[in-house]
Design a protein around this motif. Structure first.
Motif, PDB file in Angstrom:
ATOM      1  N   ASP A 238       0.836  -1.197   0.000  1.00 16.51           N
ATOM      2  CA  ASP A 238       0.000   0.000   0.000  1.00 16.51           C
ATOM      3  C   ASP A 238       0.876   1.254   0.000  1.00 16.51           C
ATOM      4  N   VAL A 239       0.360   2.305  -0.617  1.00 16.24           N
ATOM      5  CA  VAL A 239       1.098   3.566  -0.719  1.00 16.24           C
ATOM      6  C   VAL A 239       1.506   4.094   0.660  1.00 16.24           C
ATOM      7  N   ARG A 240       0.723   3.831   1.689  1.00 13.87           N
ATOM      8  CA  ARG A 240       1.057   4.264   3.046  1.00 13.87           C
ATOM      9  C   ARG A 240       2.278   3.509   3.577  1.00 13.87           C
ATOM     10  N   GLN A 241       2.325   2.196   3.292  1.00 11.26           N
ATOM     11  CA  GLN A 241       3.486   1.394   3.673  1.00 11.26           C
ATOM     12  C   GLN A 241       4.736   1.902   2.957  1.00 11.26           C
ATOM     13  N   LEU A 242       4.613   2.137   1.672  1.00 10.51           N
ATOM     14  CA  LEU A 242       5.756   2.610   0.890  1.00 10.51           C
ATOM     15  C   LEU A 242       6.270   3.945   1.425  1.00 10.51           C
ATOM     16  N   ARG A 243       5.348   4.853   1.715  1.00  7.74           N
ATOM     17  CA  ARG A 243       5.743   6.155   2.265  1.00  7.74           C
ATOM     18  C   ARG A 243       6.531   5.976   3.556  1.00  7.74           C
ATOM     19  N   GLU A 244       6.036   5.144   4.458  1.00  6.30           N
ATOM     20  CA  GLU A 244       6.713   4.938   5.736  1.00  6.30           C
ATOM     21  C   GLU A 244       8.065   4.256   5.554  1.00  6.30           C
ATOM     22  N   GLN A 245       8.151   3.292   4.637  1.00  4.06           N
ATOM     23  CA  GLN A 245       9.428   2.624   4.379  1.00  4.06           C
ATOM     24  C   GLN A 245      10.457   3.610   3.839  1.00  4.06           C
ATOM     25  N   LEU A 246      10.048   4.481   2.942  1.00  2.68           N
ATOM     26  CA  LEU A 246      10.980   5.453   2.366  1.00  2.68           C
ATOM     27  C   LEU A 246      11.390   6.504   3.397  1.00  2.68           C
ATOM     28  N   LYS A 247      10.436   6.938   4.211  1.00  2.00           N
ATOM     29  CA  LYS A 247      10.772   7.890   5.282  1.00  2.00           C
ATOM     30  C   LYS A 247      11.763   7.262   6.261  1.00  2.00           C
ATOM     31  N   ALA A 248      11.568   5.981   6.582  1.00  2.00           N
ATOM     32  CA  ALA A 248      12.461   5.282   7.503  1.00  2.00           C
ATOM     33  C   ALA A 248      13.878   5.173   6.939  1.00  2.00           C
ATOM     34  N   GLN A 249      13.995   5.230   5.618  1.00  2.00           N
ATOM     35  CA  GLN A 249      15.313   5.184   4.978  1.00  2.00           C
ATOM     36  C   GLN A 249      15.902   6.586   4.790  1.00  2.00           C
ATOM     37  N   GLY A 250      15.224   7.584   5.357  1.00  2.00           N
ATOM     38  CA  GLY A 250      15.755   8.938   5.338  1.00  2.00           C
ATOM     39  C   GLY A 250      15.341   9.783   4.144  1.00  2.00           C
ATOM     40  N   LEU A 251      14.410   9.293   3.326  1.00  2.00           N
ATOM     41  CA  LEU A 251      13.952  10.090   2.191  1.00  2.00           C
ATOM     42  C   LEU A 251      12.893  11.086   2.638  1.00  2.00           C
ATOM     43  N   GLU A 252      12.969  12.274   2.074  1.00  2.00           N
ATOM     44  CA  GLU A 252      12.002  13.319   2.379  1.00  2.00           C
ATOM     45  C   GLU A 252      10.813  13.204   1.426  1.00  2.00           C
ATOM     46  N   ILE A 253       9.627  13.301   1.977  1.00  2.00           N
ATOM     47  CA  ILE A 253       8.414  13.295   1.165  1.00  2.00           C
ATOM     48  C   ILE A 253       8.173  14.732   0.720  1.00  2.00           C
TER      49      ILE A 253
END
Length: 123
Positions: free
Chosen positions: A78-93
């Motif tokens: 889900d897009v929410r999971q992807l967002r959280e995974q990317l944020k956890a890797q230090g990417l800025e939304i």
């Protein structure tokens, strides 16, 4: 990470001129509404989106929940999971439009060279 359908979304100046060009190199209109300023074109498993007046820059686009033919997938991240995974890797939304706990939503990240990457879930 299951990102779903991949396409490039092109910011075009004239939708009909761009449509005619891509038809000459083997693409056909697959989806979209010219009256709404966008067309999705397909050549085999390759998808491109033509968008007039919607985006400032071309961008990579992933559609979680869809395969390359815009058919629903039984299992996807889900897009929410992807967002959280990317944020956890230090990417800025850079931008997000997620208004519920499930269903459609989108967010964008920017790669190191300034290229936007859109994660756009429709299901």
């Amino acid at each position: 990470m299951k990102l779903g359908c991949f396409s490039i979304s092109l910011a075009v100046k004239d939708l009909q001129v761009s449509k005619a060009f891509y038809e000459k190199i083997g693409f056909h209109v697959y989806a979209g509404e010219a009256s709404h300023g966008f067309l999705i074109m397909k050549n085999g498993d390759t998808n491109i989106g033509l968008f007039q007046g919607m985006f400032d820059k071309n961008m990579l686009t992933f559609n979680p929940g869809w395969n390359q033919s815009a058919e629903g997938l039984a299992s996807f991240d889900d897009v929410r999971q992807l967002r959280e995974q990317l944020k956890a890797q230090g990417l800025e939304i850079a931008q997000e439009s997620i208004n519920a706990d499930k269903g459609p939503g989108s967010f964008t990240v920017i790669d190191p060279d300034g290229n936007p990457i859109l994660f756009d879930q429709h299901v």
